[in-house]
Design a protein around this motif. Structure first.
Motif, PDB file in Angstrom:
ATOM      1  N   ARG A   1      -1.152 -16.439  10.221  1.00 39.37           N
ATOM      2  CA  ARG A   1      -0.732 -15.044  10.352  1.00 39.37           C
ATOM      3  C   ARG A   1       0.802 -14.997  10.418  1.00 39.37           C
ATOM      4  NH1 ARG A   1      -4.733 -11.508  11.937  1.00 39.37           N
ATOM      5  NH2 ARG A   1      -3.190 -10.153  12.891  1.00 39.37           N
ATOM      6  N   PRO A   2       1.483 -15.250   9.292  1.00 35.94           N
ATOM      7  CA  PRO A   2       2.952 -15.331   9.301  1.00 35.94           C
ATOM      8  C   PRO A   2       3.601 -14.060   9.833  1.00 35.94           C
ATOM      9  CG  PRO A   2       2.044 -16.018   7.184  1.00 35.94           C
ATOM     10  CD  PRO A   2       0.918 -15.407   7.951  1.00 35.94           C
ATOM     11  N   LEU A   3       4.389 -14.207  10.897  1.00 36.43           N
ATOM     12  CA  LEU A   3       4.960 -13.037  11.558  1.00 36.43           C
ATOM     13  C   LEU A   3       6.014 -12.328  10.717  1.00 36.43           C
ATOM     14  CD1 LEU A   3       5.280 -14.270  15.253  1.00 36.43           C
ATOM     15  CD2 LEU A   3       3.953 -12.317  14.447  1.00 36.43           C
ATOM     16  N   MET A   4       6.749 -13.045   9.897  1.00 35.29           N
ATOM     17  CA  MET A   4       7.827 -12.421   9.142  1.00 35.29           C
ATOM     18  C   MET A   4       7.322 -11.572   7.985  1.00 35.29           C
ATOM     19  SD  MET A   4      10.427 -13.138  10.856  1.00 35.29           S
ATOM     20  CE  MET A   4      11.669 -12.443   9.773  1.00 35.29           C
ATOM     21  N   THR A   5       6.012 -11.587   7.749  1.00 31.20           N
ATOM     22  CA  THR A   5       5.435 -10.715   6.727  1.00 31.20           C
ATOM     23  C   THR A   5       5.678  -9.246   7.056  1.00 31.20           C
ATOM     24  OG1 THR A   5       3.745 -12.336   6.151  1.00 31.20           O
ATOM     25  CG2 THR A   5       3.275 -10.065   5.563  1.00 31.20           C
ATOM     26  N   VAL A   6       5.859  -8.945   8.338  1.00 27.61           N
ATOM     27  CA  VAL A   6       6.097  -7.557   8.741  1.00 27.61           C
ATOM     28  C   VAL A   6       7.379  -7.018   8.118  1.00 27.61           C
ATOM     29  CG1 VAL A   6       7.453  -8.039  10.838  1.00 27.61           C
ATOM     30  CG2 VAL A   6       6.016  -6.011  10.748  1.00 27.61           C
ATOM     31  N   GLY A   7       8.331  -7.892   7.793  1.00 26.57           N
ATOM     32  CA  GLY A   7       9.537  -7.455   7.103  1.00 26.57           C
ATOM     33  C   GLY A   7       9.484  -7.697   5.609  1.00 26.57           C
ATOM     34  N   LEU A   8       8.746  -8.728   5.205  1.00 17.84           N
ATOM     35  CA  LEU A   8       8.661  -9.085   3.782  1.00 17.84           C
ATOM     36  C   LEU A   8       7.827  -8.087   2.987  1.00 17.84           C
ATOM     37  CD1 LEU A   8       9.017 -11.100   1.417  1.00 17.84           C
ATOM     38  CD2 LEU A   8       7.030 -12.335   2.308  1.00 17.84           C
ATOM     39  N   LYS A   9       6.685  -7.712   3.494  1.00 17.66           N
ATOM     40  CA  LYS A   9       5.750  -6.870   2.736  1.00 17.66           C
ATOM     41  C   LYS A   9       6.350  -5.517   2.350  1.00 17.66           C
ATOM     42  CE  LYS A   9       1.050  -4.975   2.918  1.00 17.66           C
ATOM     43  NZ  LYS A   9      -0.189  -4.910   3.723  1.00 17.66           N
ATOM     44  N   PRO A  10       6.985  -4.773   3.281  1.00 19.48           N
ATOM     45  CA  PRO A  10       7.568  -3.490   2.875  1.00 19.48           C
ATOM     46  C   PRO A  10       8.643  -3.641   1.809  1.00 19.48           C
ATOM     47  CG  PRO A  10       7.434  -3.650   5.264  1.00 19.48           C
ATOM     48  CD  PRO A  10       7.129  -5.007   4.720  1.00 19.48           C
ATOM     49  N   TRP A  11       9.382  -4.752   1.868  1.00 21.15           N
ATOM     50  CA  TRP A  11      10.449  -4.970   0.886  1.00 21.15           C
ATOM     51  C   TRP A  11       9.868  -5.176  -0.511  1.00 21.15           C
ATOM     52  CZ3 TRP A  11      15.620  -4.556   1.786  1.00 21.15           C
ATOM     53  CH2 TRP A  11      16.468  -4.974   0.770  1.00 21.15           C
ATOM     54  N   VAL A  12       8.766  -5.924  -0.587  1.00 14.67           N
ATOM     55  CA  VAL A  12       8.155  -6.226  -1.881  1.00 14.67           C
ATOM     56  C   VAL A  12       7.346  -5.044  -2.410  1.00 14.67           C
ATOM     57  CG1 VAL A  12       6.496  -7.721  -3.075  1.00 14.67           C
ATOM     58  CG2 VAL A  12       8.103  -8.707  -1.430  1.00 14.67           C
ATOM     59  N   THR A  13       6.596  -4.389  -1.540  1.00 13.68           N
ATOM     60  CA  THR A  13       5.721  -3.306  -1.992  1.00 13.68           C
ATOM     61  C   THR A  13       6.440  -1.972  -2.102  1.00 13.68           C
ATOM     62  OG1 THR A  13       5.018  -2.756   0.272  1.00 13.68           O
ATOM     63  CG2 THR A  13       3.746  -4.434  -0.911  1.00 13.68           C
ATOM     64  N   LYS A  14       7.571  -1.829  -1.396  1.00 11.65           N
ATOM     65  CA  LYS A  14       8.379  -0.605  -1.423  1.00 11.65           C
ATOM     66  C   LYS A  14       7.581   0.620  -0.984  1.00 11.65           C
ATOM     67  CE  LYS A  14      10.913  -2.658  -5.267  1.00 11.65           C
ATOM     68  NZ  LYS A  14      11.782  -3.420  -4.374  1.00 11.65           N
ATOM     69  N   GLY A  15       6.562   0.415  -0.182  1.00 15.57           N
ATOM     70  CA  GLY A  15       5.756   1.518   0.306  1.00 15.57           C
ATOM     71  C   GLY A  15       4.878   2.167  -0.744  1.00 15.57           C
ATOM     72  N   ASN A  16       4.792   1.562  -1.919  1.00  9.95           N
ATOM     73  CA  ASN A  16       3.988   2.121  -3.005  1.00  9.95           C
ATOM     74  C   ASN A  16       2.539   1.668  -2.853  1.00  9.95           C
ATOM     75  OD1 ASN A  16       2.645   1.903  -5.743  1.00  9.95           O
ATOM     76  ND2 ASN A  16       4.489   3.037  -6.305  1.00  9.95           N
ATOM     77  N   PRO A  17       1.582   2.602  -2.783  1.00 12.27           N
ATOM     78  CA  PRO A  17       0.183   2.210  -2.569  1.00 12.27           C
ATOM     79  C   PRO A  17      -0.349   1.253  -3.633  1.00 12.27           C
ATOM     80  CG  PRO A  17       0.453   4.571  -2.225  1.00 12.27           C
ATOM     81  CD  PRO A  17       1.749   4.067  -2.796  1.00 12.27           C
ATOM     82  N   LEU A  18       0.067   1.434  -4.889  1.00  8.52           N
ATOM     83  CA  LEU A  18      -0.407   0.554  -5.955  1.00  8.52           C
ATOM     84  C   LEU A  18       0.139  -0.861  -5.775  1.00  8.52           C
ATOM     85  CD1 LEU A  18      -2.024   0.257  -8.549  1.00  8.52           C
ATOM     86  CD2 LEU A  18       0.005   0.993  -9.826  1.00  8.52           C
ATOM     87  N   ARG A  19       1.431  -0.944  -5.455  1.00  8.38           N
ATOM     88  CA  ARG A  19       2.036  -2.255  -5.216  1.00  8.38           C
ATOM     89  C   ARG A  19       1.420  -2.917  -3.981  1.00  8.38           C
ATOM     90  NH1 ARG A  19       6.838  -3.269  -8.054  1.00  8.38           N
ATOM     91  NH2 ARG A  19       7.476  -4.777  -6.449  1.00  8.38           N
ATOM     92  N   THR A  20       1.105  -2.099  -2.986  1.00  9.25           N
ATOM     93  CA  THR A  20       0.470  -2.638  -1.779  1.00  9.25           C
ATOM     94  C   THR A  20      -0.902  -3.209  -2.101  1.00  9.25           C
ATOM     95  OG1 THR A  20       1.661  -1.056  -0.370  1.00  9.25           O
ATOM     96  CG2 THR A  20      -0.309  -2.090   0.561  1.00  9.25           C
ATOM     97  N   GLY A  21      -1.652  -2.509  -2.946  1.00  9.33           N
ATOM     98  CA  GLY A  21      -2.963  -3.008  -3.353  1.00  9.33           C
ATOM     99  C   GLY A  21      -2.864  -4.323  -4.104  1.00  9.33           C
TER     100      GLY A  21
END
Length: 239
Positions: A133-153
């Motif tokens: 459960r990598p803790l730094m994903t909390v900062g990495l994921k929003p940067w990569v997905t940009k809050g876009n639901p499609l990118r998040t999926g």
């Protein structure tokens, strides 16, 4: 006799759907960034505001800046029946700082105190990777997905495949865990081997260089390739 006609009004631009979509993206982006803001940015900013801005003592500033992560940790345990990892990490780091403050009669120990907090965070990040459960994903994921639901999926699917994408996610946390722990170790050595006056300013330089270098290296090796992969997958979906 000429026939009078009426011109039908032009249809209103379909801005409702676009506005709703934009609002949805903004909401998704906020939901992604909220843990990072509430669990890391708010407590850190509170500590420096109270200690440096209002002249509050170290112990009092640490205690008050722990209120938000403590509350979120307790809420997640009682309401969601799980531990909010990032909030618990910040809370633990603050508790380490409080304990070290009790011993901080020595100016060198005062200089090493912040390193104890940083080392705690670095170790916790590395342990979280080992636990899956990598803790730094909390900062990495929003940067990569940009809050876009499609990118998040797309992100969720690629992570579930446990391939190169998932390995890069873990690598990001490993890089930050090693960097934070290494920076703390260097500052502790400096606190006990260099003149106190030197370490007062050099400690900040070491922290700044470490963070800057880690941002650049992790961006090149992890963030950029992950962003590119997600963009390619979204393009392949034809959207």
């Amino acid at each position: 006799m000429s026939q009078l006609g009426t011109t039908a009004p032009a249809p209103a631009p379909a801005t409702g759907t676009a506005a709703a979509a934009e609002a949805s993206v903004r909401q998704s982006r906020w939901e992604s960034l909220k843990p990072l803001v509430l669990d890391a940015a708010v407590p850190t900013a509170s500590y420096y505001l109270l200690s440096k801005g209002f002249g509050m003592g170290t112990m009092a500033a640490l205690a008050w800046s722990s209120v938000v992560p403590a509350g979120r940790t307790l809420w997640s345990v009682l309401k969601e029946r799980r531990v909010n990892g990032f909030a618990a990490l910040v809370l633990a780091a603050n508790l380490v700082g409080l304990l070290l403050s009790l011993l901080a009669g020595d100016p060198r120990l005062m200089l090493a105190k912040d390193s104890g907090i940083t080392a705690t965070i670095g170790i916790a990040v590395l342990v979280s990777v080992a636990a899956g459960r990598p803790l730094m994903t909390v900062g990495l994921k929003p940067w990569v997905t940009k809050g876009n639901p499609l990118r998040t999926g797309v992100w969720e699917r690629l992570i579930a495949e446990r391939g190169r994408f998932a390995r890069m996610e873990r690598m990001f946390s490993v890089m930050w865990g090693v960097a934070l722990f290494g920076e703390a170790a260097v500052r502790v050595v400096g606190a006990y081997t260099l003149p106190v006056d030197t370490m007062v300013w050099l400690g900040g330089v070491i922290a700044g260089v470490t963070i800057t270098a880690t941002v650049v290296v992790s961006g090149h090796l992890v963030v950029d390739p992950m962003e590119k992969k997600v963009s390619e997958e979204v393009a392949a979906l034809g959207r």
